[in-house]
Design a protein around this motif. Structure first.
Motif, PDB file in Angstrom:
ATOM      1  N   PHE A  63     -10.829   1.986 -31.017  1.00 35.32           N
ATOM      2  CA  PHE A  63     -11.076   3.239 -31.729  1.00 35.32           C
ATOM      3  C   PHE A  63      -9.814   4.101 -31.814  1.00 35.32           C
ATOM      4  CE2 PHE A  63     -15.203   1.792 -30.347  1.00 35.32           C
ATOM      5  CZ  PHE A  63     -16.019   2.090 -31.412  1.00 35.32           C
ATOM      6  N   GLY A  64      -8.675   3.496 -31.561  1.00 38.92           N
ATOM      7  CA  GLY A  64      -7.412   4.212 -31.701  1.00 38.92           C
ATOM      8  C   GLY A  64      -7.126   5.197 -30.597  1.00 38.92           C
ATOM      9  N   VAL A  65      -7.826   5.112 -29.469  1.00 41.07           N
ATOM     10  CA  VAL A  65      -7.593   6.030 -28.350  1.00 41.07           C
ATOM     11  C   VAL A  65      -6.280   5.660 -27.668  1.00 41.07           C
ATOM     12  CG1 VAL A  65      -8.477   6.883 -26.161  1.00 41.07           C
ATOM     13  CG2 VAL A  65     -10.062   6.365 -28.030  1.00 41.07           C
ATOM     14  N   ASP A  66      -5.402   6.643 -27.480  1.00 38.21           N
ATOM     15  CA  ASP A  66      -4.079   6.344 -26.914  1.00 38.21           C
ATOM     16  C   ASP A  66      -4.121   6.359 -25.389  1.00 38.21           C
ATOM     17  OD1 ASP A  66      -3.885   9.023 -26.022  1.00 38.21           O
ATOM     18  OD2 ASP A  66      -2.887   9.649 -27.865  1.00 38.21           O
ATOM     19  N   ASP A  67      -3.011   5.923 -24.793  1.00 37.92           N
ATOM     20  CA  ASP A  67      -2.960   5.763 -23.341  1.00 37.92           C
ATOM     21  C   ASP A  67      -3.122   7.083 -22.611  1.00 37.92           C
ATOM     22  OD1 ASP A  67      -2.672   3.033 -23.565  1.00 37.92           O
ATOM     23  OD2 ASP A  67      -0.486   3.052 -23.388  1.00 37.92           O
ATOM     24  N   THR A  68      -2.668   8.183 -23.207  1.00 32.98           N
ATOM     25  CA  THR A  68      -2.807   9.480 -22.556  1.00 32.98           C
ATOM     26  C   THR A  68      -4.272   9.822 -22.329  1.00 32.98           C
ATOM     27  OG1 THR A  68      -0.760  10.259 -23.601  1.00 32.98           O
ATOM     28  CG2 THR A  68      -2.273  11.940 -22.730  1.00 32.98           C
ATOM     29  N   LEU A  69      -5.094   9.592 -23.352  1.00 35.40           N
ATOM     30  CA  LEU A  69      -6.519   9.848 -23.205  1.00 35.40           C
ATOM     31  C   LEU A  69      -7.185   8.808 -22.311  1.00 35.40           C
ATOM     32  CD1 LEU A  69      -7.724  11.016 -26.744  1.00 35.40           C
ATOM     33  CD2 LEU A  69      -7.692  12.343 -24.630  1.00 35.40           C
ATOM     34  N   LEU A  70      -6.772   7.552 -22.447  1.00 39.86           N
ATOM     35  CA  LEU A  70      -7.371   6.518 -21.614  1.00 39.86           C
ATOM     36  C   LEU A  70      -7.144   6.785 -20.133  1.00 39.86           C
ATOM     37  CD1 LEU A  70      -6.495   3.282 -23.638  1.00 39.86           C
ATOM     38  CD2 LEU A  70      -8.721   4.412 -23.456  1.00 39.86           C
ATOM     39  N   ALA A  71      -6.064   7.495 -19.812  1.00 41.44           N
ATOM     40  CA  ALA A  71      -5.782   7.821 -18.415  1.00 41.44           C
ATOM     41  C   ALA A  71      -6.821   8.777 -17.834  1.00 41.44           C
ATOM     42  CB  ALA A  71      -4.386   8.437 -18.296  1.00 41.44           C
ATOM     43  N   ARG A  72      -7.638   9.395 -18.703  1.00 44.06           N
ATOM     44  CA  ARG A  72      -8.693  10.288 -18.213  1.00 44.06           C
ATOM     45  C   ARG A  72      -9.888   9.518 -17.656  1.00 44.06           C
ATOM     46  NH1 ARG A  72     -10.699  14.909 -22.064  1.00 44.06           N
ATOM     47  NH2 ARG A  72     -11.098  15.905 -20.036  1.00 44.06           N
ATOM     48  N   ILE A  73      -9.950   8.230 -17.928  1.00 43.21           N
ATOM     49  CA  ILE A  73     -11.080   7.427 -17.434  1.00 43.21           C
ATOM     50  C   ILE A  73     -10.886   7.150 -15.955  1.00 43.21           C
ATOM     51  CG2 ILE A  73     -12.352   5.262 -17.659  1.00 43.21           C
ATOM     52  CD1 ILE A  73     -11.378   5.124 -20.558  1.00 43.21           C
ATOM     53  N   ALA A  74     -11.766   7.700 -15.141  1.00 46.28           N
ATOM     54  CA  ALA A  74     -11.692   7.490 -13.694  1.00 46.28           C
ATOM     55  C   ALA A  74     -12.720   6.437 -13.279  1.00 46.28           C
ATOM     56  CB  ALA A  74     -11.963   8.798 -12.962  1.00 46.28           C
ATOM     57  N   PRO A  75     -12.348   5.531 -12.398  1.00 42.13           N
ATOM     58  CA  PRO A  75     -13.312   4.520 -11.959  1.00 42.13           C
ATOM     59  C   PRO A  75     -14.607   5.111 -11.415  1.00 42.13           C
ATOM     60  CG  PRO A  75     -11.104   3.896 -11.273  1.00 42.13           C
ATOM     61  CD  PRO A  75     -10.997   5.295 -11.838  1.00 42.13           C
ATOM     62  N   ASP A  76     -14.530   6.315 -10.794  1.00 44.54           N
ATOM     63  CA  ASP A  76     -15.763   6.876 -10.240  1.00 44.54           C
ATOM     64  C   ASP A  76     -16.686   7.444 -11.314  1.00 44.54           C
ATOM     65  OD1 ASP A  76     -14.520   9.247 -10.917  1.00 44.54           O
ATOM     66  OD2 ASP A  76     -14.330   9.990  -8.862  1.00 44.54           O
ATOM     67  N   GLN A  77     -16.292   7.321 -12.596  1.00 44.37           N
ATOM     68  CA  GLN A  77     -17.199   7.670 -13.692  1.00 44.37           C
ATOM     69  C   GLN A  77     -18.028   6.467 -14.145  1.00 44.37           C
ATOM     70  OE1 GLN A  77     -13.864   9.702 -16.105  1.00 44.37           O
ATOM     71  NE2 GLN A  77     -15.699  10.818 -16.737  1.00 44.37           N
ATOM     72  N   ILE A  78     -17.767   5.310 -13.573  1.00 45.61           N
ATOM     73  CA  ILE A  78     -18.472   4.088 -13.947  1.00 45.61           C
ATOM     74  C   ILE A  78     -19.649   3.864 -12.998  1.00 45.61           C
ATOM     75  CG2 ILE A  78     -18.282   1.611 -14.312  1.00 45.61           C
ATOM     76  CD1 ILE A  78     -16.636   3.334 -16.281  1.00 45.61           C
ATOM     77  N   LEU A  79     -20.817   3.733 -13.586  1.00 51.48           N
ATOM     78  CA  LEU A  79     -22.021   3.363 -12.857  1.00 51.48           C
ATOM     79  C   LEU A  79     -22.272   1.886 -13.157  1.00 51.48           C
ATOM     80  CD1 LEU A  79     -24.591   4.139 -11.211  1.00 51.48           C
ATOM     81  CD2 LEU A  79     -25.657   4.727 -13.413  1.00 51.48           C
ATOM     82  N   CYS A  80     -22.024   1.034 -12.193  1.00 46.11           N
ATOM     83  CA  CYS A  80     -22.167  -0.401 -12.416  1.00 46.11           C
ATOM     84  C   CYS A  80     -23.647  -0.775 -12.417  1.00 46.11           C
ATOM     85  CB  CYS A  80     -21.436  -1.189 -11.331  1.00 46.11           C
ATOM     86  SG  CYS A  80     -19.648  -0.954 -11.335  1.00 46.11           S
ATOM     87  N   GLY A  81     -24.070  -1.463 -13.459  1.00 49.62           N
ATOM     88  CA  GLY A  81     -25.457  -1.871 -13.505  1.00 49.62           C
ATOM     89  C   GLY A  81     -25.858  -2.380 -14.864  1.00 49.62           C
ATOM     90  N   ASP A  82     -27.075  -2.887 -14.917  1.00 50.49           N
ATOM     91  CA  ASP A  82     -27.650  -3.449 -16.128  1.00 50.49           C
ATOM     92  C   ASP A  82     -28.877  -2.637 -16.498  1.00 50.49           C
ATOM     93  OD1 ASP A  82     -29.389  -5.174 -17.823  1.00 50.49           O
ATOM     94  OD2 ASP A  82     -27.795  -6.641 -17.506  1.00 50.49           O
ATOM     95  N   LEU A  83     -29.020  -2.361 -17.787  1.00 51.54           N
ATOM     96  CA  LEU A  83     -30.167  -1.600 -18.276  1.00 51.54           C
ATOM     97  C   LEU A  83     -31.481  -2.192 -17.792  1.00 51.54           C
ATOM     98  CD1 LEU A  83     -30.360   0.820 -20.447  1.00 51.54           C
ATOM     99  CD2 LEU A  83     -31.127  -0.952 -22.019  1.00 51.54           C
ATOM    100  N   SER A  84     -31.529  -3.506 -17.714  1.00 52.66           N
ATOM    101  CA  SER A  84     -32.770  -4.193 -17.366  1.00 52.66           C
ATOM    102  C   SER A  84     -33.074  -4.194 -15.872  1.00 52.66           C
ATOM    103  CB  SER A  84     -32.722  -5.645 -17.868  1.00 52.66           C
ATOM    104  OG  SER A  84     -32.561  -5.676 -19.270  1.00 52.66           O
ATOM    105  N   ASP A  85     -32.156  -3.673 -15.072  1.00 50.13           N
ATOM    106  CA  ASP A  85     -32.351  -3.644 -13.619  1.00 50.13           C
ATOM    107  C   ASP A  85     -32.042  -2.246 -13.102  1.00 50.13           C
ATOM    108  OD1 ASP A  85     -32.877  -4.457 -11.044  1.00 50.13           O
ATOM    109  OD2 ASP A  85     -30.941  -5.451 -10.760  1.00 50.13           O
ATOM    110  N   ALA A  86     -32.783  -1.277 -13.627  1.00 53.28           N
ATOM    111  CA  ALA A  86     -32.509   0.126 -13.301  1.00 53.28           C
ATOM    112  C   ALA A  86     -32.713   0.421 -11.821  1.00 53.28           C
ATOM    113  CB  ALA A  86     -33.393   1.035 -14.147  1.00 53.28           C
TER     114      ALA A  86
END
Length: 374
Positions: A58-81
């Motif tokens: 989507f054309g997002v540059d590295d400066t913005l991508l650096a805002r993604i923090a691993p602790d914003q990721i909730l690991c899981g599957d929709l089917s196994d809530a």
């Protein structure tokens, strides 16, 4: 869009097409630090990596991508809530946007498990959150089935007796009906996008989904429907912004919204043909499409390699039948509710089709269509 500063957002589908467009919009805005993303990944670091890779489309540059923090990721599957329902970050969530789905128009083995069973299990888990204010479910306007009225309004569907053209739309209709039954009240809102094709500035860089069907018709110069028929198409970035409006606006007048081009901004196939001609510079007449039957296309199989390059003829015919039927519906989806909430008017498909052409020159129709038949 407005919401309180303390709103926590949970987004599903961020590694896909529509969910990725939503994540790209959120990433550059003030709500990002309070956004959690459900990602199928064995670790938060891998989930963040998958999300970053998708957002680059989507054309997002590295400066913005650096805002993604691993602790914003909730690991899981929709089917196994149940596997992630006890996560300590979830009680802060007030708004949930469910973009996750199997969108294949083929006979995908996970369509019903994900789109119905998984969605219901996920919704039940989210409705146990103490601060939940809105659960925005992404459906599809195509739950209208094979015989819709010319102008489809939100309250017309879902309804019994609809003959669905593919399992995907049937699963979305079933999920919506069951959500309504199990999650009554104002917190549940359904958004039904029309046909999502490309991006208004990036063209098909994020995905070739469904665009190939228009390119296929243009390569053949043949249609199974009247060239004057209109088709309701919206770009993914307009759809993403509209979803965020519906997610974050404090009060909404309705519980169901079409995210569509609507009356006046849907385009006819005659206009699409002319737009292809301008983009390709071939100076064609606007009435060059021939109206044919499906049997005519079956009889023309010997021309497929010349039109499309190396391809599986059986798969091409299957795609022609499915998309030809959708194209022939001639349905426009009323979007006045969305506009009344403050959404910008949608661009017309012909306004940005040239960007789709420019960003698709390096791939064939059979290569592009794999995204919708995997």
């Amino acid at each position: 869009m407005t919401s309180t500063r303390s709103d926590g957002i949970l987004l599903t589908g961020g590694t896909g097409f529509l969910g990725g467009a939503v994540a790209a919009e959120l990433l550059s805005g003030p709500h990002w630090p309070r956004t959690l993303l459900l990602v199928r990944a064995p670790s938060q670091a891998e989930g963040a990596s998958r999300l970053s890779a998708n957002l680059r489309r989507f054309g997002v540059d590295d400066t913005l991508l650096a805002r993604i923090a691993p602790d914003q990721i909730l690991c899981g599957d929709l089917s196994d809530a149940d596997a992630f329902a006890g996560d300590a970050r979830l009680p802060a969530i007030t708004r949930v946007l469910n973009c996750a789905a199997v969108t294949s128009f083929g006979s995908h083995p996970l369509i019903w498990r994900t789109n119905v069973d998984g969605t219901l299990a996920f919704a039940r888990a989210m409705y146990r959150l103490p601060r939940l204010r809105r659960f925005l479910q992404v459906g599809t306007a195509m739950i209208c089935g094979g015989s819709p009225p010319t102008l489809v309004r939100e309250d017309d569907y879902p309804k019994a007796g609809v003959s669905h053209l593919v399992e995907y739309t049937a699963s979305k209709a079933e999920a919506e009906a069951r959500l309504r039954a199990e999650c009554p009240g104002e917190s549940l809102v359904i958004a039904r996008p029309a046909i999502i094709v490309g991006h208004s500035t990036l063209g098909c860089q994020p995905s070739h989904s469904i665009y190939w069907a228009f390119r296929m018709s243009d390569a053949m110069q043949r249609l199974l429907n009247d060239p004057n028929d209109c088709i309701d198409v919206v770009p993914v970035d307009f759809t993403a912004r509209s979803l965020l409006l519906l997610l974050l606006k404090p009060e909404l007048a309705h519980r169901t919204y079409h995210v569509s081009a609507g009356v006046g901004r849907s385009t006819s196939f005659r206009e699409i043909s002319a737009a292809f001609g301008r983009a390709l510079g071939d100076g064609r007449a606007t009435d060059r499409y021939q109206v044919v039957t499906f049997q005519d296309l079956v009889d023309a199989q010997d021309h497929f390699h010349a039109w499309f390059g190396r391809c599986n003829r059986r798969l091409m015919l299957r795609a022609m039948r499915i998309y030809g039927t959708f194209a022939g519906l001639g349905a426009v989806f009323d979007n006045q509710r969305l506009l009344d909430e403050g959404a910008d008017p949608p661009p017309r498909f012909t306004d940005y089709l040239h960007r789709c052409v420019e960003t698709s020159r390096g791939s064939t129709v059979p290569e592009q269509m794999l995204v919708d038949f995997m």
